[in-house]
Design an enzyme around this catalytic site. Structure first.
Site, short mmCIF file in Angstrom:
data_model
loop_
_atom_site.label_atom_id
_atom_site.label_comp_id
_atom_site.label_asym_id
_atom_site.label_seq_id
_atom_site.Cartn_x
_atom_site.Cartn_y
_atom_site.Cartn_z
N CYS A 25 0.81 -1.22 0.00
CA CYS A 25 0.00 0.00 0.00
C CYS A 25 0.85 1.28 0.00
CB CYS A 25 -0.95 0.01 1.19
SG CYS A 25 -2.20 -1.29 1.07
N HIS A 29 -1.37 3.15 -6.06
CA HIS A 29 -2.34 2.16 -6.53
C HIS A 29 -3.73 2.78 -6.46
CE1 HIS A 29 -2.36 1.67 -2.15
NE2 HIS A 29 -3.56 1.12 -2.26
N HIS A 69 -12.06 9.69 -9.60
CA HIS A 69 -10.92 9.82 -10.51
C HIS A 69 -9.93 10.90 -10.04
CE1 HIS A 69 -13.43 7.25 -12.97
NE2 HIS A 69 -12.31 6.89 -13.58
N GLU A 107 -12.80 -1.04 -0.34
CA GLU A 107 -11.75 -0.84 -1.34
C GLU A 107 -11.70 -2.01 -2.31
OE1 GLU A 107 -8.35 1.69 1.02
OE2 GLU A 107 -8.20 -0.49 1.05
#
Length: 117
Positions: A25, A29, A69, A107
């Protein structure tokens, strides 16, 4: 107690830079997030709702305009963990709709975080 939920979706990138370099993480990503807001009330309003789902449209607008986004490190205060995001969305919703009782964030299809005071 009556409970309702509504689900919202967005895609975003993030990076948990406070983690060790070898943690997956820590790398840049992204996720396809799911946000579920829960509202509850002991009584229904005169229309028979806890709250009309249509009244939750401002949350969709907020998510679309601020998070979708985007790179979450640029829009979140503190680490952009699912836990912090759940609290962020809870606070945003509770300020507008006092019936807000919880927010859940996913997630991945197998992971969820929830903030419920």
């Amino acid at each position: 107690m009556y409970r309702i939920t509504k689900e919202f979706h967005f895609s975003a990138s993030h990076q948990l830079t406070h983690l060790p370099d070898d943690h997956q993480c820590a790398r840049l990503h992204g996720h396809n997030y799911i946000v579920i807001v829960e509202l509850a009330g002991a009584k229904l309003n005169s229309d028979g709702f806890v709250r009309d789902y249509h009244e939750l449209a401002p949350l969709k607008n907020y998510i679309d305009g601020t998070f979708d986004h985007r790179h979450l490190n640029d829009v979140m205060d503190g680490p952009s963990t699912a836990e912090n995001m759940a609290r962020h969305f809870y606070d945003w919703c509770a300020a507008r709709w006092p019936e807000t009782t919880a927010v859940r964030i996913s997630e991945t299809p197998k992971t969820w975080a929830e903030y419920r005071p």
